[in-house]
Design a protein around this motif. Structure first.
Motif, PDB file in Angstrom:
ATOM      1  N   MET A 227      -9.413  52.411  72.940  1.00  0.00           N
ATOM      2  CA  MET A 227      -8.810  51.791  72.249  1.00  0.00           C
ATOM      3  C   MET A 227      -6.903  52.505  72.760  1.00  0.00           C
ATOM      4  O   MET A 227      -5.863  51.487  72.854  1.00  0.00           O
ATOM      5  N   LEU A 228      -7.207  53.462  73.841  1.00  0.00           N
ATOM      6  CA  LEU A 228      -5.892  53.904  75.034  1.00  0.00           C
ATOM      7  C   LEU A 228      -5.437  53.110  75.678  1.00  0.00           C
ATOM      8  O   LEU A 228      -4.549  51.860  75.491  1.00  0.00           O
ATOM      9  N   THR A 229      -6.618  52.147  76.234  1.00  0.00           N
ATOM     10  CA  THR A 229      -6.141  51.591  78.073  1.00  0.00           C
ATOM     11  C   THR A 229      -6.077  50.076  77.039  1.00  0.00           C
ATOM     12  O   THR A 229      -5.628  48.961  77.658  1.00  0.00           O
ATOM     13  N   GLY A 230      -6.887  50.136  76.034  1.00  0.00           N
ATOM     14  CA  GLY A 230      -6.939  48.264  75.764  1.00  0.00           C
ATOM     15  C   GLY A 230      -5.362  48.270  75.270  1.00  0.00           C
ATOM     16  O   GLY A 230      -5.008  46.980  74.960  1.00  0.00           O
ATOM     17  N   PHE A 231      -5.207  49.303  73.920  1.00  0.00           N
ATOM     18  CA  PHE A 231      -3.405  49.093  73.891  1.00  0.00           C
ATOM     19  C   PHE A 231      -2.497  48.763  75.036  1.00  0.00           C
ATOM     20  O   PHE A 231      -1.241  47.688  74.490  1.00  0.00           O
ATOM     21  N   HIS A 232      -2.356  49.967  75.946  1.00  0.00           N
ATOM     22  CA  HIS A 232      -1.639  49.589  77.186  1.00  0.00           C
ATOM     23  C   HIS A 232      -1.888  48.045  77.432  1.00  0.00           C
ATOM     24  O   HIS A 232      -0.420  47.706  78.125  1.00  0.00           O
ATOM     25  N   GLY A 233      -2.548  48.011  78.261  1.00  0.00           N
ATOM     26  CA  GLY A 233      -3.157  46.160  78.107  1.00  0.00           C
ATOM     27  C   GLY A 233      -1.987  45.594  78.150  1.00  0.00           C
ATOM     28  O   GLY A 233      -1.620  44.403  78.337  1.00  0.00           O
TER      29      GLY A 233
END
Length: 287
Positions: A227-233
């Motif tokens: 959730m965190l790394t995907g939305f940051h990407g």
């Protein structure tokens, strides 16, 4: 090219636009397509593709209208202030968005884990539970996974994003100094670094799925990680597109040292993306 008119006390009001309706259609197609695709119903992927195409059409058309209004001298200093406040509140909303996910990560690690290993729950409900992070999903089952290491692709991506923050700052200095060649090179390097980050993140995800068995189903760790790394990407992709559009406008001579808020807005957003990644690297990968 002059992008603003002298302050005259008049506030520019744009003509009625069809683009909000087009955007609503795009979001409807994306939502319906996603729902059908998740349930493996045939038209789902086609509707997703159609929604994405309509969304791109809306973005190109709508922002094209705004750019034409800007370079046509329709915006006064008062409009410029409205743009600045609008971008500031948008970034603030993004801070709150990521704050919710970092809050969920904090809750799981600092509150839920100690609670689950407490005297009552630990002894009577889950006697074999260990309050360790990343939390295990089960003893030697197919759901076991390996956490992502910090020192590898994540560290390289951190270096890349920090470098992109430096290059976009150099581009800003070049804009203020009227050094067009340096501006074009530094801004182009920023876009290239952003796209490189996304490619390496895709490689990291492939490694996580194929070698580490790390998926969204890998307990609280897998959920918060993606959730965190995907939305940051996703935000890196958005920021890269913004900077690419600004770079193309620089090539066409749309900005000067006094009037370049589109560049400033994209730079603000990019620095925000950099700060979020530093927090991600520390709290998701490292600690």
């Amino acid at each position: 090219m002059q992008a603003h008119t002298p302050d005259s006390g008049d506030y520019f009001v744009p003509a009625p636009s069809r683009w909000p309706m087009v955007g609503a259609v795009a979001l409807f197609l994306l939502g319906l397509g996603a729902a059908l695709a998740v349930n493996r119903i045939a038209p789902g992927m086609w509707l997703l593709a159609a929604g994405a195409a309509v969304l791109v059409w809306m973005l190109v058309g709508w922002f094209g209208d705004v750019i034409r209004e800007s370079v046509g001298g329709r915006y006064s200093g008062q409009v410029d202030q409205s743009f600045r406040w609008g971008m500031s509140w948008f970034i603030f909303s993004e801070v709150m968005f990521f704050g919710a996910f970092f809050g969920a990560l904090f809750y799981v690690r600092a509150i839920a884990l100690p609670d689950l290993s407490g005297q009552v729950t630990g002894q009577w409900l889950w006697p074999d539970f260990r309050a360790a992070w990343p939390a295990s999903t089960g003893p030697l089952t197919a759901s076991d996974y390996t956490p992502m290491e910090a020192w590898g692709l994540p560290a390289l991506n951190t270096l890349i994003l920090l470098s992109s923050g430096a290059t976009v700052t150099v581009a800003h200095w070049a804009m203020l100094a009227g050094q067009r060649r340096r501006l074009v090179l530094a801004l182009g390097a920023t876009v290239a670094l952003g796209l490189t980050f996304l490619c390496l993140q895709a490689w990291e995800y492939h490694h996580a799925f194929s070698s580490l068995n790390l998926t969204l189903g890998s307990g609280a760790y897998g959920m918060t990680f993606y959730m965190l790394t995907g939305f940051h990407g996703l935000h890196v992709l958005l920021g890269s597109v913004m900077l690419l559009v600004v770079w193309l406008r620089v090539l066409r001579g749309h900005f000067d040292a006094d009037h370049h808020f589109a560049f400033e807005a994209a730079a603000w957003y990019w620095h925000f993306v950099d700060v979020v990644w530093l927090m991600l690297f520390v709290f998701v990968y490292w600690l």
